[in-house]
Design a protein around this motif. Structure first.
Motif, PDB file in Angstrom:
ATOM      1  N   GLU A 238       7.400  11.181 -12.725  1.00  0.00           N
ATOM      2  CA  GLU A 238       6.229  10.411 -13.225  1.00  0.00           C
ATOM      3  C   GLU A 238       6.372   9.050 -12.735  1.00  0.00           C
ATOM      4  OE1 GLU A 238       6.277  10.975 -17.661  1.00  0.00           O
ATOM      5  OE2 GLU A 238       5.404  12.916 -17.425  1.00  0.00           O
ATOM      6  N   MET A 239       7.734   8.598 -12.675  1.00  0.00           N
ATOM      7  CA  MET A 239       7.838   7.203 -12.023  1.00  0.00           C
ATOM      8  C   MET A 239       7.416   7.169 -10.490  1.00  0.00           C
ATOM      9  SD  MET A 239       8.750   4.818 -14.157  1.00  0.00           S
ATOM     10  CE  MET A 239       9.110   3.795 -13.098  1.00  0.00           C
ATOM     11  N   LEU A 240       7.737   8.293  -9.987  1.00  0.00           N
ATOM     12  CA  LEU A 240       7.373   8.592  -8.301  1.00  0.00           C
ATOM     13  C   LEU A 240       5.796   8.504  -8.284  1.00  0.00           C
ATOM     14  CD1 LEU A 240       8.395   8.805  -5.558  1.00  0.00           C
ATOM     15  CD2 LEU A 240       8.254  11.234  -5.966  1.00  0.00           C
ATOM     16  N   VAL A 241       5.123   9.027  -8.976  1.00  0.00           N
ATOM     17  CA  VAL A 241       3.665   9.141  -9.172  1.00  0.00           C
ATOM     18  C   VAL A 241       3.236   7.709  -9.310  1.00  0.00           C
ATOM     19  CG1 VAL A 241       1.765   9.973 -10.219  1.00  0.00           C
ATOM     20  CG2 VAL A 241       3.436  11.622  -9.468  1.00  0.00           C
ATOM     21  N   LEU A 242       3.675   7.132 -10.313  1.00  0.00           N
ATOM     22  CA  LEU A 242       3.510   5.696 -10.747  1.00  0.00           C
ATOM     23  C   LEU A 242       3.513   4.793  -9.577  1.00  0.00           C
ATOM     24  CD1 LEU A 242       2.295   4.023 -13.082  1.00  0.00           C
ATOM     25  CD2 LEU A 242       4.697   3.801 -13.830  1.00  0.00           C
ATOM     26  N   LYS A 243       4.936   4.851  -8.892  1.00  0.00           N
ATOM     27  CA  LYS A 243       5.124   4.048  -7.932  1.00  0.00           C
ATOM     28  C   LYS A 243       4.081   4.044  -6.555  1.00  0.00           C
ATOM     29  CE  LYS A 243       9.920   3.654  -8.134  1.00  0.00           C
ATOM     30  NZ  LYS A 243      11.125   4.125  -7.675  1.00  0.00           N
ATOM     31  N   TRP A 244       3.447   5.333  -6.307  1.00  0.00           N
ATOM     32  CA  TRP A 244       2.627   5.600  -5.253  1.00  0.00           C
ATOM     33  C   TRP A 244       1.149   5.151  -5.848  1.00  0.00           C
ATOM     34  CZ3 TRP A 244       2.391   7.010  -0.298  1.00  0.00           C
ATOM     35  CH2 TRP A 244       3.657   7.460  -0.050  1.00  0.00           C
ATOM     36  N   MET A 245       0.746   5.250  -7.043  1.00  0.00           N
ATOM     37  CA  MET A 245      -0.463   4.570  -7.635  1.00  0.00           C
ATOM     38  C   MET A 245      -0.510   3.167  -7.340  1.00  0.00           C
ATOM     39  SD  MET A 245      -1.347   7.351 -10.773  1.00  0.00           S
ATOM     40  CE  MET A 245      -2.410   6.223 -11.604  1.00  0.00           C
ATOM     41  N   VAL A 246       0.557   2.614  -7.774  1.00  0.00           N
ATOM     42  CA  VAL A 246       0.432   1.186  -7.790  1.00  0.00           C
ATOM     43  C   VAL A 246       0.568   0.407  -6.401  1.00  0.00           C
ATOM     44  CG1 VAL A 246       2.054  -1.173  -8.145  1.00  0.00           C
ATOM     45  CG2 VAL A 246       1.698   0.691  -9.938  1.00  0.00           C
ATOM     46  N   GLY A 247       1.303   1.155  -5.561  1.00  0.00           N
ATOM     47  CA  GLY A 247       1.315   0.852  -3.900  1.00  0.00           C
ATOM     48  C   GLY A 247      -0.058   0.902  -3.394  1.00  0.00           C
ATOM     49  N   PHE A 248      -0.632   2.336  -3.810  1.00  0.00           N
ATOM     50  CA  PHE A 248      -2.129   2.635  -3.440  1.00  0.00           C
ATOM     51  C   PHE A 248      -2.987   1.307  -3.602  1.00  0.00           C
ATOM     52  CE2 PHE A 248      -6.312   4.662  -3.586  1.00  0.00           C
ATOM     53  CZ  PHE A 248      -6.390   4.649  -2.321  1.00  0.00           C
ATOM     54  N   ASN A 249      -3.018   0.979  -5.200  1.00  0.00           N
ATOM     55  CA  ASN A 249      -3.970   0.154  -5.799  1.00  0.00           C
ATOM     56  C   ASN A 249      -3.490  -1.109  -5.130  1.00  0.00           C
ATOM     57  OD1 ASN A 249      -5.436   1.909  -7.394  1.00  0.00           O
ATOM     58  ND2 ASN A 249      -4.014   1.528  -9.040  1.00  0.00           N
ATOM     59  N   LEU A 250      -2.484  -1.566  -4.820  1.00  0.00           N
ATOM     60  CA  LEU A 250      -2.201  -2.724  -4.426  1.00  0.00           C
ATOM     61  C   LEU A 250      -2.788  -2.903  -2.757  1.00  0.00           C
ATOM     62  CD1 LEU A 250      -0.612  -5.615  -4.513  1.00  0.00           C
ATOM     63  CD2 LEU A 250       1.470  -4.469  -3.624  1.00  0.00           C
ATOM     64  N   ALA A 251      -2.421  -1.773  -1.927  1.00  0.00           N
ATOM     65  CA  ALA A 251      -2.677  -1.857  -0.676  1.00  0.00           C
ATOM     66  C   ALA A 251      -4.348  -1.732  -0.595  1.00  0.00           C
ATOM     67  CB  ALA A 251      -2.334  -0.396   0.107  1.00  0.00           C
ATOM     68  N   LEU A 252      -4.918  -1.147  -1.417  1.00  0.00           N
ATOM     69  CA  LEU A 252      -6.680  -1.235  -1.640  1.00  0.00           C
ATOM     70  C   LEU A 252      -7.050  -2.588  -1.939  1.00  0.00           C
ATOM     71  CD1 LEU A 252      -9.192   0.715  -1.321  1.00  0.00           C
ATOM     72  CD2 LEU A 252      -8.660   0.843  -3.929  1.00  0.00           C
ATOM     73  N   SER A 253      -6.373  -3.336  -2.859  1.00  0.00           N
ATOM     74  CA  SER A 253      -6.654  -4.736  -3.379  1.00  0.00           C
ATOM     75  C   SER A 253      -6.770  -5.549  -2.183  1.00  0.00           C
ATOM     76  CB  SER A 253      -6.042  -4.969  -4.546  1.00  0.00           C
ATOM     77  OG  SER A 253      -6.105  -4.342  -5.620  1.00  0.00           O
ATOM     78  N   VAL A 254      -5.403  -5.320  -1.323  1.00  0.00           N
ATOM     79  CA  VAL A 254      -5.322  -6.333  -0.294  1.00  0.00           C
ATOM     80  C   VAL A 254      -6.430  -6.005   0.770  1.00  0.00           C
ATOM     81  CG1 VAL A 254      -3.745  -6.767   1.734  1.00  0.00           C
ATOM     82  CG2 VAL A 254      -2.911  -6.522  -0.626  1.00  0.00           C
ATOM     83  N   ALA A 255      -6.617  -4.701   0.978  1.00  0.00           N
ATOM     84  CA  ALA A 255      -7.926  -4.421   2.104  1.00  0.00           C
ATOM     85  C   ALA A 255      -9.113  -4.937   1.546  1.00  0.00           C
ATOM     86  CB  ALA A 255      -7.905  -3.141   2.209  1.00  0.00           C
ATOM     87  N   ILE A 256      -9.600  -5.040   0.214  1.00  0.00           N
ATOM     88  CA  ILE A 256     -10.772  -5.352  -0.318  1.00  0.00           C
ATOM     89  C   ILE A 256     -10.921  -7.035  -0.052  1.00  0.00           C
ATOM     90  CG2 ILE A 256     -12.173  -5.789  -2.228  1.00  0.00           C
ATOM     91  CD1 ILE A 256     -11.330  -2.947  -3.325  1.00  0.00           C
ATOM     92  N   VAL A 257      -9.659  -7.726  -0.629  1.00  0.00           N
ATOM     93  CA  VAL A 257      -9.578  -9.070  -0.310  1.00  0.00           C
ATOM     94  C   VAL A 257      -9.711  -9.380   0.924  1.00  0.00           C
ATOM     95  CG1 VAL A 257      -8.409 -11.116  -0.968  1.00  0.00           C
ATOM     96  CG2 VAL A 257      -8.516  -9.349  -2.448  1.00  0.00           C
ATOM     97  N   THR A 258      -8.949  -8.835   1.795  1.00  0.00           N
ATOM     98  CA  THR A 258      -9.106  -9.082   3.187  1.00  0.00           C
ATOM     99  C   THR A 258     -10.526  -9.100   3.908  1.00  0.00           C
ATOM    100  OG1 THR A 258      -6.809  -8.420   3.594  1.00  0.00           O
ATOM    101  CG2 THR A 258      -8.226  -8.691   5.514  1.00  0.00           C
ATOM    102  N   ARG A 259     -11.060  -8.046   3.570  1.00  0.00           N
ATOM    103  CA  ARG A 259     -12.390  -7.557   4.025  1.00  0.00           C
ATOM    104  C   ARG A 259     -13.333  -8.661   3.632  1.00  0.00           C
ATOM    105  NH1 ARG A 259     -14.950  -4.613   7.635  1.00  0.00           N
ATOM    106  NH2 ARG A 259     -17.043  -4.108   6.876  1.00  0.00           N
ATOM    107  N   LEU A 260     -13.279  -9.082   2.126  1.00  0.00           N
ATOM    108  CA  LEU A 260     -14.287 -10.084   1.674  1.00  0.00           C
ATOM    109  C   LEU A 260     -14.153 -11.487   2.361  1.00  0.00           C
ATOM    110  CD1 LEU A 260     -14.034  -9.090  -2.062  1.00  0.00           C
ATOM    111  CD2 LEU A 260     -16.101  -8.774  -0.593  1.00  0.00           C
ATOM    112  N   LEU A 261     -12.700 -11.929   2.672  1.00  0.00           N
ATOM    113  CA  LEU A 261     -12.470 -13.198   3.372  1.00  0.00           C
ATOM    114  C   LEU A 261     -12.931 -13.191   4.655  1.00  0.00           C
ATOM    115  CD1 LEU A 261      -8.990 -14.014   1.785  1.00  0.00           C
ATOM    116  CD2 LEU A 261     -11.046 -14.939   1.259  1.00  0.00           C
ATOM    117  N   MET A 262     -12.894 -11.976   5.407  1.00  0.00           N
ATOM    118  CA  MET A 262     -13.495 -12.144   6.927  1.00  0.00           C
ATOM    119  C   MET A 262     -14.981 -12.193   6.973  1.00  0.00           C
ATOM    120  SD  MET A 262     -11.001  -9.128   8.328  1.00  0.00           S
ATOM    121  CE  MET A 262     -10.696  -9.587  10.024  1.00  0.00           C
ATOM    122  N   HIS A 263     -15.498 -12.127   5.854  1.00  0.00           N
ATOM    123  CA  HIS A 263     -17.266 -12.217   6.064  1.00  0.00           C
ATOM    124  C   HIS A 263     -17.661 -13.741   5.710  1.00  0.00           C
ATOM    125  CE1 HIS A 263     -17.744  -7.798   6.183  1.00  0.00           C
ATOM    126  NE2 HIS A 263     -19.067  -7.972   5.969  1.00  0.00           N
TER     127      HIS A 263
END
Length: 105
Positions: free
Chosen positions: A80-105
């Motif tokens: 369960e901890m491994l799944v949680l780490k992947w979920m947090v990592g994915f959400n962090l990467a997705l958040s960075v991607a969204i913020v980066t995309r918004l800043l580029m416009h």
């Protein structure tokens, strides 16, 4: 007079010397049927008291089951901890991607 051997039922009960008990009760004034009845009641009560006791084998089995259950819970928690780490990592990467995309416009 009936002679009785010590009574054995199984490994969890202790022997009771019924002959000795009957002899003592008769010496105290009990008739033979009275002494036998009292002795039977004592033996049955003792057996009933001992039936609920756990043997060393019972305790060892419980210990092994407990250890197995604990190990299973530990493995499940790690998964369960491994799944949680992947979920947090994915959400962090997705958040960075969204913020980066918004800043580029």
């Amino acid at each position: 007079m009936r002679f009785r051997e010590p009574h054995y039922t199984d490994m969890s009960t202790l022997a009771i010397d019924t002959f000795r008990i009957i002899k003592r009760l008769k010496e105290a004034g009990f008739t033979e049927p009275q002494a036998e009845t009292v002795t039977d009641v004592l033996r049955e009560a003792r057996e009933a008291d001992l039936q609920g006791l756990a043997t060393k084998a019972d305790l060892r089995e419980m210990e092994l089951r407990g250890k197995a259950d604990l190990r299973e819970m530990e493995l499940r928690g790690k998964a369960e901890m491994l799944v949680l780490k992947w979920m947090v990592g994915f959400n962090l990467a997705l958040s960075v991607a969204i913020v980066t995309r918004l800043l580029m416009h």
